[in-house]
Design an enzyme around this catalytic site. Structure first.
Site, PDB file in Angstrom:
ATOM      1  N   GLY A 141       0.839  -1.211   0.000  1.00 30.26           N
ATOM      2  CA  GLY A 141       0.000   0.000   0.000  1.00 30.26           C
ATOM      3  C   GLY A 141       0.867   1.251   0.000  1.00 30.26           C
ATOM      4  O   GLY A 141       0.665   2.177  -0.798  1.00 30.26           O
ATOM      5  N   HIS A 142       1.861   1.279   0.894  1.00 31.23           N
ATOM      6  CA  HIS A 142       2.780   2.424   0.926  1.00 31.23           C
ATOM      7  C   HIS A 142       3.510   2.559  -0.425  1.00 31.23           C
ATOM      8  O   HIS A 142       3.690   3.665  -0.939  1.00 31.23           O
ATOM      9  CB  HIS A 142       3.844   2.228   2.012  1.00 31.23           C
ATOM     10  N   GLN A 170       0.012  10.170  18.558  1.00 26.72           N
ATOM     11  CA  GLN A 170      -1.272   9.706  18.019  1.00 26.72           C
ATOM     12  C   GLN A 170      -1.699   8.364  18.614  1.00 26.72           C
ATOM     13  O   GLN A 170      -2.703   7.791  18.199  1.00 26.72           O
ATOM     14  CB  GLN A 170      -1.244   9.658  16.493  1.00 26.72           C
ATOM     15  N   GLY A 206      -3.449   6.932   2.073  1.00 25.81           N
ATOM     16  CA  GLY A 206      -4.262   5.808   1.605  1.00 25.81           C
ATOM     17  C   GLY A 206      -5.712   5.942   2.050  1.00 25.81           C
ATOM     18  O   GLY A 206      -5.995   6.398   3.162  1.00 25.81           O
ATOM     19  N   LYS A 210      -7.560   3.661   3.004  1.00 17.96           N
ATOM     20  CA  LYS A 210      -7.898   2.783   4.140  1.00 17.96           C
ATOM     21  C   LYS A 210      -8.154   3.599   5.391  1.00 17.96           C
ATOM     22  O   LYS A 210      -9.043   3.298   6.167  1.00 17.96           O
ATOM     23  CB  LYS A 210      -6.794   1.759   4.408  1.00 17.96           C
ATOM     24  N   GLN A 251      -8.803   9.757   8.511  1.00 15.91           N
ATOM     25  CA  GLN A 251      -7.541  10.506   8.542  1.00 15.91           C
ATOM     26  C   GLN A 251      -7.433  11.410   7.310  1.00 15.91           C
ATOM     27  O   GLN A 251      -7.025  12.574   7.409  1.00 15.91           O
ATOM     28  CB  GLN A 251      -6.360   9.533   8.591  1.00 15.91           C
TER      29      GLN A 251
END
Ligand code: PAF
Length: 281
Positions: free
Chosen positions: A32-33, A57, A143, A145, A149
């Site tokens: 993904g990255h 976080q 992303g 996902k 965020q």
């Protein structure tokens, strides 16, 4: 590829290139990255990735201390992917003694992940604003996902007039549908076998929508029903929301965000999809 540990060095490197794409990460990279890096390379003259496991976080009872880390492996992957700069500061470089500022993005942070993880998005917004100020990217890549965020970061950029274009790229999945995540490495073999039900449940909502269901609660129930078939899963929430405000919907239209968070043993997984297939802006 230049590996950079300090704010000063990063600023100096940034000054030498015209346009720059940034892929912010917490490391333990996966495909993904790398898909974000590929996109950034296609759209910018130079590409930077950041690797920083941001302590602010993580909540007190979360997985900061066991978050997976493998810097040598990450650097090898980024070098092979053609990244120009890797910014990997330590915590003292990002949060020196006396650091005492937080960015609180309003409105979209009090629900979904924000409701379950108080303080999480203040940590994300603050570190992302710092990364944007240090690296000064032309474009930054995130992303889908982490849908909430992305909404928070778009709002941060808009509200503070940050001169960065935010690009949100599709979720990359395993063949069985499980969304790629560094946290998947926590799963036992038994948990890994159960995990694809999360995407199957979201897909069930999509199938109901495609078949004409427009009642949001009907879609939430379709997701909950399928998740309930796996007793080892504990569901934090199932949401059918507006993709920009993240407010829960009553009636659904194309573009609505269906999302869920569930715990499998000690691992918390999140995933989402957009009804009708279009990405939120
Ligand atoms: O998505 C992540 O990996 C992190 O939340 C981010 C954006 C790098 C900020 O620490």
């Amino acid at each position: 590829m230049k590996v950079i540990h300090t704010v000063g060095e990063m600023r100096a490197a940034r000054a030498r290139v015209a346009d720059l794409g940034l892929v912010p990460t917490m490391g333990y990279l996966h495909a993904g990255h790398l898909s974000l890096v590929k996109r950034a390379k296609a759209e910018n003259t130079a590409v930077a990735a950041s690797i920083f496991v941001n302590p602010t976080q993580f909540g007190a009872n979360e997985d900061l201390s066991r978050y997976p880390r493998d810097l040598p492996r990450d650097l090898g992957l980024l070098e092979a992917a053609g990244v120009d700069f890797v910014f990997t500061p330590d915590a003292a470089e990002m949060y020196p003694p006396g650091f005492d500022t937080q960015i609180l993005v309003g409105g979209v942070t009090d629900r979904l992940e924000g409701a379950v993880r108080p303080g999480h998005f203040a940590g994300v917004a603050t570190v992302v604003a710092k990364l944007f100020n240090i690296v000064q990217p032309t474009r930054a890549y995130f992303g889908q996902k982490d849908a909430q965020q992305s909404v928070v970061i778009r709002k941060l950029v808009r509200d503070l007039d940050l001169p960065v274009e935010v690009v949100v790229a599709p979720t990359v999945r395993e063949a069985d549908g499980l969304a790629l995540s560094s946290r998947n490495s926590y799963l036992t073999a038994e948990e890994r076998a159960v995990a694809p039900v999360i995407f199957q449940a979201l897909s069930a909502a999509r199938a109901h929508f495609d078949a004409g269901e427009r009642d949001a609660e009907g879609l939430r129930q379709a997701v909950r029903r399928m998740l309930a078939e796996q007793p080892s899963l504990t569901v934090d929430y199932v949401s059918v929301a507006d993709p920009l405000t993240l407010r829960e919907l009553e009636a659904v239209d194309t573009g609505a965000l269906v999302s869920t968070a569930a715990r499998l043993g000690a691992t918390r997984l999140i995933d989402n999809l957009i009804l009708g297939g279009s990405a939120p802006r």
